[in-house]
Design an enzyme around this catalytic site. Structure first.
Site, mmCIF file in Angstrom:
data_model
loop_
_atom_site.group_PDB
_atom_site.id
_atom_site.type_symbol
_atom_site.label_atom_id
_atom_site.label_comp_id
_atom_site.label_asym_id
_atom_site.label_seq_id
_atom_site.Cartn_x
_atom_site.Cartn_y
_atom_site.Cartn_z
ATOM 1 C CB CYS A 1 2.681 5.275 -17.049
ATOM 2 S SG CYS A 1 2.758 4.419 -15.559
HETATM 3 N N1 LIG Z 1 5.099 1.338 -13.402
HETATM 4 C C1 LIG Z 1 5.323 2.646 -13.515
HETATM 5 O O1 LIG Z 1 6.197 3.129 -14.216
HETATM 6 C C2 LIG Z 1 4.562 3.649 -12.752
HETATM 7 C C3 LIG Z 1 5.010 5.298 -12.701
HETATM 8 C C4 LIG Z 1 4.291 5.957 -12.071
HETATM 9 C C5 LIG Z 1 2.991 5.654 -11.493
HETATM 10 N N2 LIG Z 1 2.542 4.347 -11.775
HETATM 11 C C6 LIG Z 1 1.025 4.165 -11.235
HETATM 12 O O2 LIG Z 1 1.440 3.596 -9.828
HETATM 13 C C7 LIG Z 1 0.229 2.580 -9.890
HETATM 14 C C8 LIG Z 1 0.971 0.953 -9.781
HETATM 15 O O3 LIG Z 1 1.456 0.806 -10.746
HETATM 16 P P1 LIG Z 1 2.457 -0.596 -10.902
HETATM 17 O O4 LIG Z 1 3.236 -0.256 -12.441
HETATM 18 O O5 LIG Z 1 3.272 -0.682 -9.809
HETATM 19 O O6 LIG Z 1 1.336 -1.804 -11.074
HETATM 20 P P2 LIG Z 1 1.426 -3.258 -10.966
HETATM 21 O O7 LIG Z 1 0.506 -3.853 -11.419
HETATM 22 O O8 LIG Z 1 2.931 -3.522 -11.406
HETATM 23 O O9 LIG Z 1 1.149 -3.542 -9.341
HETATM 24 C C9 LIG Z 1 0.301 -3.464 -8.647
HETATM 25 C C10 LIG Z 1 0.195 -4.206 -7.504
HETATM 26 O O10 LIG Z 1 -1.022 -4.117 -6.670
HETATM 27 C C11 LIG Z 1 -1.392 -5.482 -6.028
HETATM 28 N N3 LIG Z 1 -2.863 -4.919 -5.867
HETATM 29 C C12 LIG Z 1 -4.076 -5.056 -6.554
HETATM 30 N N4 LIG Z 1 -5.094 -4.635 -5.615
HETATM 31 C C13 LIG Z 1 -4.794 -4.946 -4.507
HETATM 32 C C14 LIG Z 1 -5.421 -4.922 -3.097
HETATM 33 N N5 LIG Z 1 -6.567 -4.495 -2.889
HETATM 34 N N6 LIG Z 1 -4.600 -5.047 -1.917
HETATM 35 C C15 LIG Z 1 -3.305 -5.366 -2.155
HETATM 36 N N7 LIG Z 1 -2.440 -5.638 -3.340
HETATM 37 C C16 LIG Z 1 -2.992 -5.127 -4.531
HETATM 38 C C17 LIG Z 1 -1.340 -6.292 -7.457
HETATM 39 O O11 LIG Z 1 -1.380 -7.559 -6.929
HETATM 40 C C18 LIG Z 1 0.180 -5.916 -7.863
HETATM 41 O O12 LIG Z 1 1.167 -6.554 -7.342
HETATM 42 C C19 LIG Z 1 -0.589 2.790 -11.161
HETATM 43 O O13 LIG Z 1 -1.585 3.669 -10.636
HETATM 44 C C20 LIG Z 1 0.390 3.396 -11.902
HETATM 45 O O14 LIG Z 1 -0.480 4.166 -13.068
HETATM 46 C C21 LIG Z 1 3.300 3.426 -12.215
#
Ligand SMILES: NC(=O)c1ccc[n+]([C@@H]2O[C@H](COP(=O)([O-])OP(=O)(O)OC[C@H]3O[C@@H](n4cnc5c(N)ncnc54)[C@H](O)[C@@H]3O)[C@@H](O)[C@H]2O)c1
Length: 422
Positions: free
Chosen positions: A264
């Site tokens: 992030c």
């Molecule tokens: N990881 C953190 O600590 C955190 C904290 C706050 C906010 N965020 C934000 O949340 C969002 C997700 O982060 P994350 O760490 O969970 O990401 P991640 O990469 O772990 O997970 C994203 C998931 O989305 C799936 N995906 C992508 N395109 C898709 C589609 N069209 N249909 C269905 N599934 C799809 C991927 O296969 C993956 O499993 C990001 O924008 C990130 O910036 C993350």
């Protein structure tokens, strides 16, 4: 409620499991079949304390699949939790967000049913109004006010304490561009006692970016001062402990060391830098925060080179996760450290209590030790790259330690000890 969660990574899995824990029925949708298969078994492919238990306890209310249309058809509310990684220039890659929004819209086309889409993915201000909403409405064939609501509800969870953060958030931000229409989220969060901030969609998006920018700037400010401390023979940890006693400043995020990584902070600050430039404003402070952060691993490598020389040395790297309590290695500070050691001719032996399997694909050619003791017995020097608490229990006697995270045991017992900012 019947809730679909699109994107079941860290944020989606925790959000869905938490919502199931609150008594809702949750359908996870992910395009990665491995993610879906694991969720069907009540599991995830990453370590997050308490998440496995939460999924298991609520299994009867949780489904998972790759069929987005079916999940949307059966739900009233969809959380969009797909990834928004950095593009090569630093701007946010919105392809998954745009693609999923279109698919969600298409799934609602012709049904006439009311539906609320909640954007949890971190997106630049203006994305919901300018990208997500048009994509959903266009694919659904509906105009504004025709039963489709799009809200922004940014996520502030911290990996390693994400389940706890879901149930006890610091604040809930609800962004909406319509005068009414947040009732569904109001109901969802009615049992939460934290402050609820209501604002427009772009403001909600900006709140998330600003929070991460403030954290990054704070870490880099501490680290820049920390480097001055090191040059002056002053202990930056002692300085920051006293600085943090000022209640206008507070103690958190003042630890000096290798800097911030993870999925992030670096990517969100890069996106904000690009956003500033696109507005014709020079993002001087945010660019500097990134530059200071990039300089920390380089400074540690310089210390190793100056004190023992890297070429021909066998050097252990303790800690591969971007922080303790997780196996997430995205943008881990161990990456530039190991790359630099290899470039300088060292042989690298790595160890992490949780993250070795996820790190191996990044550096398949280095050695991985089964235990920290095995590593310490075989190396000339050690770099500490993650502040895992268990590293305080190791025996550093006889070793040279280059500490990027302030391990007190190493500081007191190593034969040769260099802290990055102390
Ligand atoms: N990881 C953190 O600590 C955190 C904290 C706050 C906010 N965020 C934000 O949340 C969002 C997700 O982060 P994350 O760490 O969970 O990401 P991640 O990469 O772990 O997970 C994203 C998931 O989305 C799936 N995906 C992508 N395109 C898709 C589609 N069209 N249909 C269905 N599934 C799809 C991927 O296969 C993956 O499993 C990001 O924008 C990130 O910036 C993350």
């Amino acid at each position: 409620m019947e809730i679909a969660v699109v994107g079941a990574g860290y944020v989606g899995a925790v959000t869905g499991a938490g919502l199931a824990g609150l008594g809702h029925r949750v359908s996870f949708v992910d395009r990665d079949e491995g993610v879906v298969e694991r969720l069907k078994q009540g599991a995830v492919g990453f370590f997050e304390p308490g998440l496995g238990e939460l999924l298991a306890e609520n299994r009867e209310r949780i489904g998972a699949g790759t069929d987005l249309a079916a999940a949307i058809a059966a739900s009233d509310l969809t959380f969009l939790c797909v990834g928004t990684p950095s593009r090569p220039g630093g701007w946010c890659d919105l392809r998954a967000v745009r693609g999923a929004s279109r698919e969600i819209g298409a799934a609602l086309a012709g049904s006439g049913r009311g539906h609320t889409l909640v954007v949890k993915s971190t997106v630049p201000p203006g994305t919901t109004a300018g990208v997500i909403r048009p994509a959903v409405e266009g694919a659904a064939g509906r105009g504004p006010g025709e039963g489709l609501r799009v809200l922004v509800n940014p996520e502030f969870l911290r990996e390693g304490s994400a389940v706890q953060d879901f149930f006890s958030p610091s604040r809930i931000v609800i962004g909406s561009d319509e005068p009414a229409g947040t009732e569904v989220l109001d109901r969802l969060y009615e049992g939460f006692s934290c402050p609820v901030v209501r604002c427009g969609c772009s403001t909600a998006e900006m709140i998330k970016y600003s929070s991460n920018a403030m954290l990054a700037v704070r870490i880099s400010a501490a680290n820049e001062i920390g480097r001055f401390c090191k040059a002056l023979g002053i202990d930056a940890a002692e300085v920051m402990r006293a600085v943090g006693l000022d209640d206008r400043i507070g103690p958190s995020f003042l630890n000096t060391g290798l800097g911030f990584g993870g999925s992030c902070l670096p990517k969100d600050v890069r996106a904000l830098v690009e956003l500033g430039r696109s507005l014709g404003q020079e993002p001087a402070l945010l660019s500097a925060a990134l530059a200071v952060n990039d300089g920390q691993p380089a400074a540690l490598l310089d210390l190793v080179e100056a004190r023992i020389g890297c070429a021909g040395r066998r050097i252990g790297v303790l800690g591969l996760a971007f922080k303790p309590g997780t196996d997430d290695v995205r943008e881990s500070r161990a990456v530039p450290v190991i790359r630099g050691l290899l470039e300088r001719g060292a042989t690298v032996v790595a160890y992490d209590p949780l993250a070795m399997d996820r790190f191996r694909p990044l550096f398949p050619g280095i050695e991985y030790a089964a235990t920290p003791g095995e590593m310490l017995a075989s190396v000339d020097a050690v770099v500490i790259a993650t502040e895992w608490p268990e590293f305080e229990d190791l025996d550093y006697g006889g070793l040279a330690v280059f500490d990027g995270r302030r391990c007190e045991r190493a500081r007191k017992t190593a034969r040769l000890y260099e802290g990055l900012c102390w």
